[in-house]
Design an enzyme around this catalytic site. Structure first.
Site, mmCIF file in Angstrom:
data_model
loop_
_atom_site.group_PDB
_atom_site.id
_atom_site.type_symbol
_atom_site.label_atom_id
_atom_site.label_comp_id
_atom_site.label_asym_id
_atom_site.label_seq_id
_atom_site.Cartn_x
_atom_site.Cartn_y
_atom_site.Cartn_z
ATOM 1 C CE LYS A 65 -16.267 72.584 -2.953
ATOM 2 N NZ LYS A 65 -16.408 72.402 -1.472
ATOM 3 C CB THR A 124 -16.125 69.229 -6.650
ATOM 4 O OG1 THR A 124 -16.736 68.665 -7.788
ATOM 5 C CG2 THR A 124 -15.953 70.726 -6.900
ATOM 6 C CG ASP A 125 -15.418 65.617 -10.635
ATOM 7 O OD1 ASP A 125 -16.297 66.413 -10.249
ATOM 8 O OD2 ASP A 125 -15.695 64.515 -11.166
ATOM 9 C CD GLU A 126 -19.699 69.721 -10.738
ATOM 10 O OE1 GLU A 126 -20.024 70.886 -11.009
ATOM 11 O OE2 GLU A 126 -20.514 68.816 -10.508
ATOM 12 C CB THR A 174 -28.563 74.895 4.448
ATOM 13 O OG1 THR A 174 -28.062 73.633 3.961
ATOM 14 C CG2 THR A 174 -27.400 75.806 4.830
ATOM 15 C CE1 TYR A 187 -20.470 72.798 -5.235
ATOM 16 C CE2 TYR A 187 -20.001 71.679 -7.299
ATOM 17 C CZ TYR A 187 -19.931 71.726 -5.918
ATOM 18 O OH TYR A 187 -19.316 70.700 -5.235
ATOM 19 C CB SER A 188 -17.476 74.225 -10.788
ATOM 20 O OG SER A 188 -17.896 74.931 -11.913
ATOM 21 C CB ALA A 189 -16.924 79.758 -10.435
HETATM 22 P P1 NAD Z 1 -24.688 68.725 1.063
HETATM 23 O O1 NAD Z 1 -25.305 69.864 0.340
HETATM 24 O O2 NAD Z 1 -25.429 67.448 1.196
HETATM 25 O O3 NAD Z 1 -24.313 69.181 2.558
HETATM 26 C C1 NAD Z 1 -23.729 70.433 2.848
HETATM 27 C C2 NAD Z 1 -23.774 70.628 4.357
HETATM 28 O O4 NAD Z 1 -23.141 71.887 4.660
HETATM 29 C C3 NAD Z 1 -25.193 70.700 4.932
HETATM 30 O O5 NAD Z 1 -25.285 69.957 6.118
HETATM 31 C C4 NAD Z 1 -25.376 72.186 5.221
HETATM 32 O O6 NAD Z 1 -26.295 72.441 6.286
HETATM 33 C C5 NAD Z 1 -23.959 72.607 5.572
HETATM 34 N N1 NAD Z 1 -23.719 74.035 5.358
HETATM 35 C C6 NAD Z 1 -24.023 74.771 4.256
HETATM 36 N N2 NAD Z 1 -23.679 76.052 4.443
HETATM 37 C C7 NAD Z 1 -23.096 76.135 5.672
HETATM 38 C C8 NAD Z 1 -22.508 77.185 6.412
HETATM 39 N N3 NAD Z 1 -22.441 78.436 5.930
HETATM 40 N N4 NAD Z 1 -21.990 76.904 7.637
HETATM 41 C C9 NAD Z 1 -22.070 75.644 8.149
HETATM 42 N N5 NAD Z 1 -22.626 74.624 7.501
HETATM 43 C C10 NAD Z 1 -23.136 74.848 6.261
HETATM 44 O O7 NAD Z 1 -23.276 68.494 0.390
HETATM 45 P P2 NAD Z 1 -22.483 67.136 0.107
HETATM 46 O O8 NAD Z 1 -22.969 66.555 -1.169
HETATM 47 O O9 NAD Z 1 -22.452 66.328 1.335
HETATM 48 O O10 NAD Z 1 -21.025 67.734 -0.187
HETATM 49 C C11 NAD Z 1 -20.128 67.994 0.883
HETATM 50 C C12 NAD Z 1 -18.858 68.597 0.331
HETATM 51 O O11 NAD Z 1 -18.274 67.704 -0.605
HETATM 52 C C13 NAD Z 1 -19.059 69.908 -0.418
HETATM 53 O O12 NAD Z 1 -17.989 70.752 -0.119
HETATM 54 C C14 NAD Z 1 -19.045 69.518 -1.885
HETATM 55 O O13 NAD Z 1 -18.584 70.566 -2.681
HETATM 56 C C15 NAD Z 1 -18.064 68.367 -1.861
HETATM 57 N N6 NAD Z 1 -18.260 67.332 -2.913
HETATM 58 C C16 NAD Z 1 -19.486 66.763 -3.110
HETATM 59 C C17 NAD Z 1 -19.616 65.753 -4.059
HETATM 60 C C18 NAD Z 1 -20.945 65.072 -4.304
HETATM 61 O O14 NAD Z 1 -21.049 64.282 -5.237
HETATM 62 N N7 NAD Z 1 -21.966 65.312 -3.494
HETATM 63 C C19 NAD Z 1 -18.504 65.345 -4.807
HETATM 64 C C20 NAD Z 1 -17.272 65.975 -4.583
HETATM 65 C C21 NAD Z 1 -17.159 66.953 -3.616
HETATM 66 O O1 DAU Z 2 -18.705 65.936 -9.765
HETATM 67 C C1 DAU Z 2 -18.854 66.196 -8.400
HETATM 68 C C2 DAU Z 2 -20.112 66.982 -8.183
HETATM 69 O O2 DAU Z 2 -21.195 66.081 -8.389
HETATM 70 C C3 DAU Z 2 -20.212 67.630 -6.807
HETATM 71 O O3 DAU Z 2 -19.185 68.563 -6.668
HETATM 72 C C4 DAU Z 2 -21.564 68.299 -6.626
HETATM 73 O O4 DAU Z 2 -21.680 68.804 -5.307
HETATM 74 C C5 DAU Z 2 -22.656 67.277 -6.863
HETATM 75 O O5 DAU Z 2 -23.919 67.892 -6.789
HETATM 76 C C6 DAU Z 2 -22.481 66.620 -8.239
HETATM 77 O O6 DAU Z 2 -22.738 67.571 -9.295
HETATM 78 P P1 DAU Z 2 -23.550 67.147 -10.619
HETATM 79 O O7 DAU Z 2 -24.113 68.348 -11.239
HETATM 80 O O8 DAU Z 2 -22.725 66.238 -11.477
HETATM 81 O O9 DAU Z 2 -24.686 66.234 -9.921
HETATM 82 P P2 DAU Z 2 -26.247 66.084 -10.182
HETATM 83 O O10 DAU Z 2 -26.693 64.899 -9.372
HETATM 84 O O11 DAU Z 2 -26.978 67.367 -10.002
HETATM 85 O O12 DAU Z 2 -26.313 65.692 -11.717
HETATM 86 C C7 DAU Z 2 -25.637 64.543 -12.225
HETATM 87 C C8 DAU Z 2 -25.848 64.505 -13.710
HETATM 88 O O13 DAU Z 2 -27.251 64.220 -13.972
HETATM 89 C C9 DAU Z 2 -25.569 65.821 -14.413
HETATM 90 O O14 DAU Z 2 -25.001 65.549 -15.699
HETATM 91 C C10 DAU Z 2 -26.940 66.461 -14.582
HETATM 92 C C11 DAU Z 2 -27.870 65.265 -14.737
HETATM 93 N N1 DAU Z 2 -29.236 65.453 -14.199
HETATM 94 C C12 DAU Z 2 -29.395 65.905 -12.932
HETATM 95 C C13 DAU Z 2 -30.647 66.093 -12.402
HETATM 96 C C14 DAU Z 2 -30.835 66.625 -10.991
HETATM 97 C C15 DAU Z 2 -30.332 65.124 -14.984
HETATM 98 O O15 DAU Z 2 -30.189 64.671 -16.140
HETATM 99 N N2 DAU Z 2 -31.581 65.308 -14.470
HETATM 100 C C16 DAU Z 2 -31.791 65.800 -13.213
HETATM 101 O O16 DAU Z 2 -32.977 65.978 -12.812
#
Ligand code: NAD
Ligand code: DAU
Length: 354
Positions: free
Chosen positions: A165, A135-137, A37, A161-163
């Site tokens: 997950k 995720t913690d969300e 994606t 998103y969190s729902a």
């Molecule tokens: P990301 O959005 O960077 O990557 C998601 C990947 O999944 C991409 O490579 C995308 O191409 C692939 N993908 C999406 N839909 C797909 C499908 N239908 N089939 C196959 N591949 C598909 O996400 P991330 O930040 O690397 O997060 C990875 C996982 O960890 C997620 O499940 C997310 O919920 C979880 N997570 C993320 C964070 C965070 O802070 N980023 C924290 C806790 C948990």
């Molecule tokens: O807690 C784990 C989660 O963390 C993961 O499950 C998600 O996949 C990941 O995207 C992340 O979610 P958040 O919503 O916490 O992350 P984000 O980086 O989007 O935002 C972090 C915080 O910063 C949040 O309180 C919103 C704020 N924010 C975000 C953006 C993009 C801003 O203030 N300005 C911004 O432009």
């Protein structure tokens, strides 16, 4: 059953860091199934693309035939499931893809895996693992004085998103409880580090600050997240995969709660030092408070004592060391940034921050 692991979503931020670490530190073969994606980027995996222990399959976790075929042909000992739509703001603009991939996709994957696993012999069935990365969300939002989330905190997801997950976590739990599938679920806090797509707070702020663009802080900037360096998360997943007890959930966190404004100020100070010729210095002059995210969770905080007590994991990186490495990585990877910030990325920024 061979020493093979299938990783879903391995071209994303955490998945690609996980694969790079796996190839460097584990003996087994890893097969990366990713739909590519907007968030998936094979550039992240350039270092290992020709490695004999790595292969890539372009496909969707919702495609059950493809997944079943992949399982049959490779006979993996584990699945590590990262694939998801991961950005909260996008889930607010358009939740469909979130329900499709995170809920239906996880369900479809579980069904394919259940069929494959049921046909294994008894000892192979016992050794197999389905590790679901969550995720913690899913736990909802905390007030300032509330105790951190533990593994027994009731689920209370607030965004699409969190729902989605949370729904996937419940399915995974049910497949263990009902069918005995040896599942493991990890719930992790906010990650940061190399290869994070610049829609998320930390890389977005670094990129905007370098270009002299406003740094959009939602609401009053006092929302709190618990930040963890991505390679620490990857190491925790490897430990859970090796030593976790099937059917269990493990919270993973950085012991590092910070309000968003403090994160942005830290990035600005690092850029003043490391990139002093940027158009606007001090970079903090670019901080701009903007309209809040709808339903914005106020505070997340993880109690990660179970994984420490039972499996011996603790983060290695402090926020100070991790954020410096991260800023340095974005400063020295301009070609990667150029590539990911064209096309659909520009459309997203224009639409969301209009
Ligand atoms: P990301 O959005 O960077 O990557 C998601 C990947 O999944 C991409 O490579 C995308 O191409 C692939 N993908 C999406 N839909 C797909 C499908 N239908 N089939 C196959 N591949 C598909 O996400 P991330 O930040 O690397 O997060 C990875 C996982 O960890 C997620 O499940 C997310 O919920 C979880 N997570 C993320 C964070 C965070 O802070 N980023 C924290 C806790 C948990
Ligand atoms: O807690 C784990 C989660 O963390 C993961 O499950 C998600 O996949 C990941 O995207 C992340 O979610 P958040 O919503 O916490 O992350 P984000 O980086 O989007 O935002 C972090 C915080 O910063 C949040 O309180 C919103 C704020 N924010 C975000 C953006 C993009 C801003 O203030 N300005 C911004 O432009």
């Amino acid at each position: 059953m061979k020493n093979r692991v299938i990783v879903t979503g391995g071209a994303g931020f955490i998945g690609s860091n996980f694969i790079l670490q796996w190839i460097a530190q584990e003996p087994g073969i890893v097969i990366n199934l990713d739909k590519l994606t907007y968030a998936g980027n094979l550039r992240n995996l350039e270092q290992v693309s020709g490695h004999q222990h790595y292969s890539f399959v372009h496909g969707d976790i919702c495609d059950r035939e493809l997944v079943s075929d992949l399982l049959e042909r490779n006979q993996p000992r584990a699945i590590v499931h990262f694939a998801a739509e991961s950005h909260v703001d996008r889930s607010i603009h358009g939740p469909d893809d979130f329900v499709r991939t995170n809920v239906q996709g996880t369900f479809s994957l579980l069904e394919a895996v259940r069929a494959y696993w049921s046909a294994l012999n008894e000892s192979e069935r016992a050794d197999f693992r389905f590790l679901h990365v969550s995720t913690d969300e899913v736990y909802g939002s905390l007030g300032p004085g509330d105790a951190p989330f533990s593994e027994s905190t009731p689920y209370s997801p607030n965004s699409p998103y969190s729902a989605s997950k949370a729904a996937s976590d419940h399915l995974v739990r049910a497949y263990h409880h009902t069918y005995g599938l040896p599942t493991l679920t990890t719930n992790c806090s906010n990650n940061y580090g190399p290869f994070q797509f610049p829609e998320k707070l930390i890389p977005l702020m670094i990129l905007n600050a370098r270009k002299g663009k406003p740094l959009p802080v939602y609401g009053d900037g006092q929302n709190v997240r618990d930040w963890l360096y991505v390679l620490d998360h990857c190491e925790a997943i490897r430990i859970v995969l090796a030593k976790g007890v099937p059917g269990q959930n493990y919270n993973i966190g950085g012991w590092n709660e910070k309000p968003n404004i403090e994160i942005v100020q830290t990035i600005c100070a690092l850029l003043d030092e490391l990139s002093p010729k940027d158009p606007v210095v001090p970079h903090k002059d670019l901080i701009t408070y903007v309209k809040d995210r709808p339903g914005h969770d106020r505070r997340y905080s993880m109690d990660a004592r179970k994984i420490e007590r039972e499996l011996g994991w603790r983060p290695r990186e402090t926020f100070e060391t991790g954020i410096r490495k991260t800023v340095e990585w974005y400063l020295s990877n301009e070609a990667w940034i150029e590539e990911v910030t064209s096309g659909s990325y520009r459309q997203w920024i224009a639409k969301h921050y209009a």
